[in-house]
Each structure stands twice: as structure tokens, then as C-alpha cells.
Design an enzyme around this catalytic site. Structure first.
Site, short mmCIF file in Angstrom:
data_model
loop_
_atom_site.label_atom_id
_atom_site.label_comp_id
_atom_site.label_asym_id
_atom_site.label_seq_id
_atom_site.Cartn_x
_atom_site.Cartn_y
_atom_site.Cartn_z
NE ARG A 103 2.43 -1.60 1.12
CZ ARG A 103 1.82 -1.23 2.23
NH1 ARG A 103 1.94 -1.94 3.32
NH2 ARG A 103 1.12 -0.12 2.26
CB CYS A 105 -1.08 -1.85 -1.35
SG CYS A 105 -2.53 -2.46 -0.47
#
Length: 125
Positions: A103, A105
Site C-alpha cells: 500500500r 498512502c
């Protein structure tokens, strides 16, 4: 183009511009950024957690239409309009992505329709 397939479901937020909800290409499904809006196009009210959940529910519907699932997500990108929302977003996000895909972000200045969160992903078909 013959090895790419557009994915569309009426069970998720409809595209708000010149793009498709997802593209299946080879063994991968590329899901466009999902904002916290329901299948009728209505923005979801509530906390950043509620809004994150709607993004995830849209992703689930799109992946199911493509014959995949959220468990096959290998990478996500989360866009936040304010990193002050990071912990609350994370608390709801981890309920959907318990297998912990890769991920990124990032904080951005602004997101479409003034929403505070958007999530895109790549999944295996």
C-alpha cells in the site's frame, strides 16, 4: 485492446468522468479510484471511517463483477485530503484488507467532489 476488458457493475459508484470502474488485463484487475459514493452516485455522510468503508464496498462490488475478490488485492493506493484522517481511515481499512496488501498512502490537496478519501487497487484475476 483485445487482451483488455472493461469492468462495470451497477453495484458501485458509476464513473464520474471518461474512465471505467476497472480494466482486466491479463492476470490483473486495475480498479479505478473509488470515492465514498453509493451506486446511485450519492456521497456518503459520516466519519472518515464510514467513507473509507464505502470506498472498500465499491471495490468489492467491482472485483466481484470481474470474477475476483478483495482477498486477491495485491496493491492499494489511498489518497487522503488530510493526514489527520490517517488513523481513522486505517482502522476501517484494515477490516477489509486483513491480508495486508502492499500500500501507498498519500496526502493530496483535493479529491473529486470534495471527498476526503479515495482508494484504488490492483488485484489478481
Amino acid at each position: 485492446m483485445s487482451d483488455m476488458k472493461k469492468i462495470y457493475t451497477a453495484n458501485a459508484f458509476p464513473p464520474a468522468g471518461p474512465y471505467t470502474q476497472a480494466i482486466a488485463a491479463g492476470a490483473h484487475i486495475f480498479v479505478s479510484g473509488q470515492i465514498p459514493a453509493d451506486k446511485s452516485g450519492n456521497l456518503v455522510e459520516g466519519s472518515i471511517g464510514d467513507k473509507t468503508e464505502q470506498c472498500c464496498r465499491n471495490i468489492i462490488a467491482i472485483l466481484e463483477e470481474a470474477g475476483s475478490s478483495i482477498e486477491k488485492v495485491v496493491k492499494t493506493t489511498v489518497f487522503l485530503d488530510d493526514m489527520a484522517n490517517f488513523n481513522d481511515m486505517n482502522a476501517r481499512y484494515e477490516k477489509f484488507f486483513s491480508h495486508k496488501p502492499a500500500r501507498s498512502c498519500v496526502a493530496v490537496k483535493q479529491l473529486p467532489k470534495g471527498v476526503p478519501v479515495e482508494i484504488e487497487c490492483i488485484a489478481l484475476a
